[in-house]
Design an enzyme around this catalytic site. Structure first.
Site, short mmCIF file in Angstrom:
data_model
loop_
_atom_site.label_atom_id
_atom_site.label_comp_id
_atom_site.label_asym_id
_atom_site.label_seq_id
_atom_site.Cartn_x
_atom_site.Cartn_y
_atom_site.Cartn_z
N ASN A 23 0.82 -1.22 0.00
CA ASN A 23 0.00 0.00 0.00
C ASN A 23 0.85 1.26 0.00
O ASN A 23 0.49 2.26 -0.63
CB ASN A 23 -0.95 -0.01 1.20
CG ASN A 23 -2.05 -1.04 1.05
OD1 ASN A 23 -2.36 -1.48 -0.05
ND2 ASN A 23 -2.63 -1.46 2.17
N ARG A 93 -7.33 -0.75 -8.21
CA ARG A 93 -7.88 0.55 -7.87
C ARG A 93 -6.79 1.61 -7.71
O ARG A 93 -7.02 2.79 -7.96
CB ARG A 93 -8.68 0.46 -6.57
CG ARG A 93 -9.98 -0.29 -6.70
CD ARG A 93 -10.71 -0.36 -5.38
NE ARG A 93 -10.94 0.95 -4.81
CZ ARG A 93 -11.95 1.76 -5.12
NH1 ARG A 93 -12.82 1.39 -6.04
NH2 ARG A 93 -12.09 2.93 -4.53
N CYS A 117 -11.50 -4.63 -7.08
CA CYS A 117 -12.04 -5.04 -5.79
C CYS A 117 -13.41 -5.68 -5.97
O CYS A 117 -14.26 -5.11 -6.64
CB CYS A 117 -12.15 -3.84 -4.84
SG CYS A 117 -12.74 -4.28 -3.21
N ASP A 306 -7.73 -6.01 7.18
CA ASP A 306 -7.11 -7.14 6.47
C ASP A 306 -6.62 -8.23 7.40
O ASP A 306 -6.41 -9.36 6.97
CB ASP A 306 -5.95 -6.64 5.61
CG ASP A 306 -6.42 -5.89 4.38
OD1 ASP A 306 -7.63 -5.88 4.13
OD2 ASP A 306 -5.57 -5.31 3.68
#
Length: 308
Positions: A23, A93, A117, A306
């Site tokens: 990320n 995304r 997603c 997560d």
């Protein structure tokens, strides 16, 4: 069809080194195109999302040199296209970060509606709200989102909800905007901090006034630099879950100390033991015996979705 066949029954024991945080890397890669000088990024995780974003960056004309699977050089001086191909957008995304980056450097960016997603709708309205606040004109043409501006201008942006992606989008656009931008009610995840550090290394003027507030003084240009992607806290937690599930033990090298508190608190309550030693996280799941009756996820520094 790909599948994993797992035959359990044995405690898993071993040592593992954690790769770079996906990320954090995605936003940093998008920021790398905002200068005409060369950027060197190391410790990239070798995962699909990273590879797709690098393809998207090359697709708009940037020079992308994969030195090895975890190291890349990027030079944005040859960018000739401000439209990101939908083939990349629908896969991940994070491709939408290129909208703010292109808007900042080229005053224009075009993307398709983000994909990547399957867990439900994840709108980008806060991303567009941030760009509009800085002076971008947003329009929809042929199923694509187009952002244009003569010159982005700093503003005070108060996010109605905390969003990691929208905070990063606003940062990417604000660093080359004219004047000062103040972002309030920002997300506080570590990837925000790492993006700020990377942009500062490129010459951006960013300061954290207090939790949830970031102040950006726009500059006229950014320059080349180097960046080592930090270790992934989600991957680290996953290996500890493996130790817990198998009643085994794992030694994690390069674990992100300071980013794991919420997870380690739950791990301890379940009966897991751990210690930090010489930069390593040593976890033992042999004593795991307690269930967690209720576990609620929260924005950082709360428990990560997560890892739930």
């Amino acid at each position: 069809m790909e599948q994993y066949v797992i035959k359990g029954g044995n405690p898993l024991v071993g040592e593992v080194e954690i790769a770079g945080a996906k990320n954090a890397a995605l936003a940093i890669l998008a920021a790398a195109i905002m200068t005409d000088e060369t950027i060197l990024i190391e410790n990239l995780p070798d995962v699909r999302d990273i590879n797709v974003l690098l393809e998207a960056i090359a697709g708009i004309g940037a020079q992308v040199d994969r030195i090895d699977k975890s190291t890349v050089k990027i030079n944005g001086s040859t960018i000739g296209d401000v439209s990101v191909d939908y083939e990349y957008i629908k896969k991940i995304r994070a491709s939408y970060y290129l909208l703010g980056a292109l808007l900042g450097r080229n005053q224009r960016g075009v993307i398709g509606y983000p994909g990547g997603c399957v867990i439900g709708k994840r709108p980008i309205d806060l991303h567009l709200y941030a760009l509009k606040s800085l002076g971008a004109i947003i329009s929809e043409k042929n199923g694509k989102i187009q952002a244009d501006c003569k010159k982005l201008k700093g503003q005070e942006i108060n996010f109605p909800d905390r969003s990691v992606g929208a905070t990063e989008q606003a940062l990417l656009a604000a660093v080359l905007a004219e004047g000062e931008t103040v972002l309030r009610n920002c997300a506080r995840e570590p990837e925000i901090t790492w993006l700020c550090r990377f942009l500062q290394k490129m010459g951006a003027r960013i300061c954290h006034e207090k939790e949830g507030c970031i102040r950006v003084q726009g500059v006229t240009s950014l320059h080349g630099t180097e960046m080592l992607i930090p270790a992934d806290r989600i991957v680290t937690g996953t290996y500890l879950c493996v130790a817990a599930a198998s009643r085994g033990s794992v030694t994690v090298e390069n674990a992100p100390e300071g980013e794991m508190e919420a997870f380690l608190e739950v791990y301890r309550k379940m009966g897991g033991q751990y210690e930090w030693k010489s930069g390593k996280l040593i976890a033992n799941g042999a004593g795991i015996q307690f269930s967690v009756p209720f576990l609620e996820t929260e924005a950082y520094p709360g428990f990560p979705t997560d890892l739930q």
